[in-house]
Design a protein around this motif. Structure first.
Motif, short mmCIF file in Angstrom:
data_model
loop_
_atom_site.label_atom_id
_atom_site.label_comp_id
_atom_site.label_asym_id
_atom_site.label_seq_id
_atom_site.Cartn_x
_atom_site.Cartn_y
_atom_site.Cartn_z
N SER A 1 14.27 18.81 34.37
CA SER A 1 13.94 20.25 33.59
C SER A 1 15.01 20.44 32.60
CB SER A 1 14.22 21.23 34.77
OG SER A 1 15.53 21.46 35.14
N GLY A 2 14.86 21.46 31.79
CA GLY A 2 15.84 21.55 30.72
C GLY A 2 17.15 22.08 31.25
N ILE A 3 17.19 22.81 32.51
CA ILE A 3 18.21 23.53 33.13
C ILE A 3 19.11 22.11 33.74
CG2 ILE A 3 19.24 24.68 35.09
CD1 ILE A 3 16.91 26.77 34.44
N GLU A 4 18.30 21.38 34.27
CA GLU A 4 19.00 20.23 35.04
C GLU A 4 19.65 19.46 33.91
OE1 GLU A 4 18.03 16.60 38.27
OE2 GLU A 4 16.26 17.45 37.12
N LEU A 5 19.00 18.94 32.94
CA LEU A 5 19.74 18.16 31.95
C LEU A 5 20.74 18.62 31.07
CD1 LEU A 5 19.05 15.35 30.63
CD2 LEU A 5 17.65 16.41 28.86
N SER A 6 20.69 20.18 31.06
CA SER A 6 21.72 20.75 30.42
C SER A 6 23.03 20.77 31.27
CB SER A 6 21.25 22.25 30.02
OG SER A 6 20.13 22.19 29.12
N ASP A 7 22.54 21.04 32.50
CA ASP A 7 23.81 21.21 33.30
C ASP A 7 24.68 19.72 33.62
OD1 ASP A 7 23.45 23.85 33.71
OD2 ASP A 7 22.56 23.49 35.78
N LEU A 8 23.71 18.62 33.50
CA LEU A 8 24.43 17.34 33.57
C LEU A 8 25.18 17.08 32.55
CD1 LEU A 8 21.48 15.39 35.08
CD2 LEU A 8 23.54 15.83 36.20
#
Length: 313
Positions: A61-68
């Motif tokens: 997801s965009g949230i997961e990728l951004s957080d990583l």
């Protein structure tokens, strides 16, 4: 009250994939760098419900990728300042100044990675029903329409992706498409066509939206027959393209007719030591992978500029 003045090697403006990538490379190069973000880390990517075309991830997801990405940058020592609004800039070959609410930064090089924002729907009542039925982020606002009928306007990947996401909440999703084709990926279109809660209205265009305090209907027009009709619709989500966030830089940086920053293949702008990366740059393809590539190139060339040109003087 006067602001503190800080000298710095590199300032990166915007913390989407391009900006975060540039920050990772700058940190690894041990540059004295700062990543400025006025809103939320991740940029538009953060609003993506599902990402299946980023190497190394079958699906994320965009949230997961951004957080990583954010966590990786921090682990490498990146200096990131969120929510410090930029008030003005001065960008010339000889001097680069970034003034925020809190500080005045004198920097040797700048990477502009401010990205782009969704274009507003060109309808008379857009402003009246903004946030009250007219939206541009399904991940942000889709849950408001549980069991409702919602529309999606657009013909690219974003429109298709968000229609699928909205079908998780809405009773029915109507894709209002002014042409008889889509510009998105075939795999996404197949998924949309197989979804029983989604209906595609080919050759129809959104004319306006109506209601009382909140939107309750939409007027649409057939682009072939010019027939007009009113349909029940509780909300509409617009995905008709983006506009670059370049107003801060227009007095110094060369822009295209559409307002995007013009660069060479090394991300250099018309001002020495100023680079642009990601969706804010004038280019054909705007993907997460191309933004990451831009950020890499900009950071590497900026490092060379700082070491060879500025510090070498």
């Amino acid at each position: 009250m006067s602001k503190d003045i800080k000298d710095i090697d590199l300032i990166i403006i915007g913390a989407g994939p391009a900006g975060i990538t540039a920050s990772i490379y700058a940190s690894r190069a041990k540059l004295n760098s700062l990543l400025l973000e006025e809103a939320i880390i991740g940029g538009q990517v953060r609003n993506s419900y599902s990402i299946e075309n980023y190497p190394g991830f079958k699906k994320t997801s965009g949230i997961e990728l951004s957080d990583l990405m954010y966590e990786q940058a921090l682990s490498l020592g990146a200096n990131i300042d969120e929510f410090d609004m930029i008030e003005k800039v001065q960008l010339t070959d000889n001097e680069k100044i970034i003034e925020t609410n809190s500080y005045i930064y004198k920097t040797k090089a700048v990477i502009i990675a401010t990205g782009a924002e969704p274009k507003k729907l060109p309808i008379p009542n857009e402003q009246k029903y903004s946030g009250k039925g007219v939206h541009y982020c399904a991940v942000c606002d889709g849950a408001m329409y549980e069991g409702k009928i919602v529309g999606v306007v657009g013909g690219g990947n974003s429109a298709l992706e968000e229609a699928v996401f909205l079908s998780r909440f809405a009773k029915k999703v109507l894709i209002i498409r002014r042409h008889d084709y889509f510009n998105g990926e075939k795999k996404l279109l197949d998924e949309v066509e197989a979804n029983p809660k989604i209906e595609i209205m080919y050759n129809w265009d959104l004319v306006d939206v109506n209601g009382d305090n909140f939107m309750t209907s939409a007027k649409i027009k057939n682009t072939k027959t010019e027939e007009e009709k009113e349909i029940e619709l509780d909300a509409v989500f617009g995905y008709i393209g983006t506009e670059p966030k370049t107003s801060l830089f227009k007095d110094y940086i060369e822009l295209s007719k559409s307002g995007y920053i013009i660069t060479d293949e090394d991300m250099r702008t018309n001002v020495k030591g100023v680079y642009a990366a990601g969706d804010v740059r004038n280019k054909k393809y705007r993907q997460i992978t191309t933004a990451v590539s831009d950020g890499t190139i900009a950071a590497l060339d900026a490092e060379k500029y700082i070491v060879d040109v500025v510090k070498g003087e």
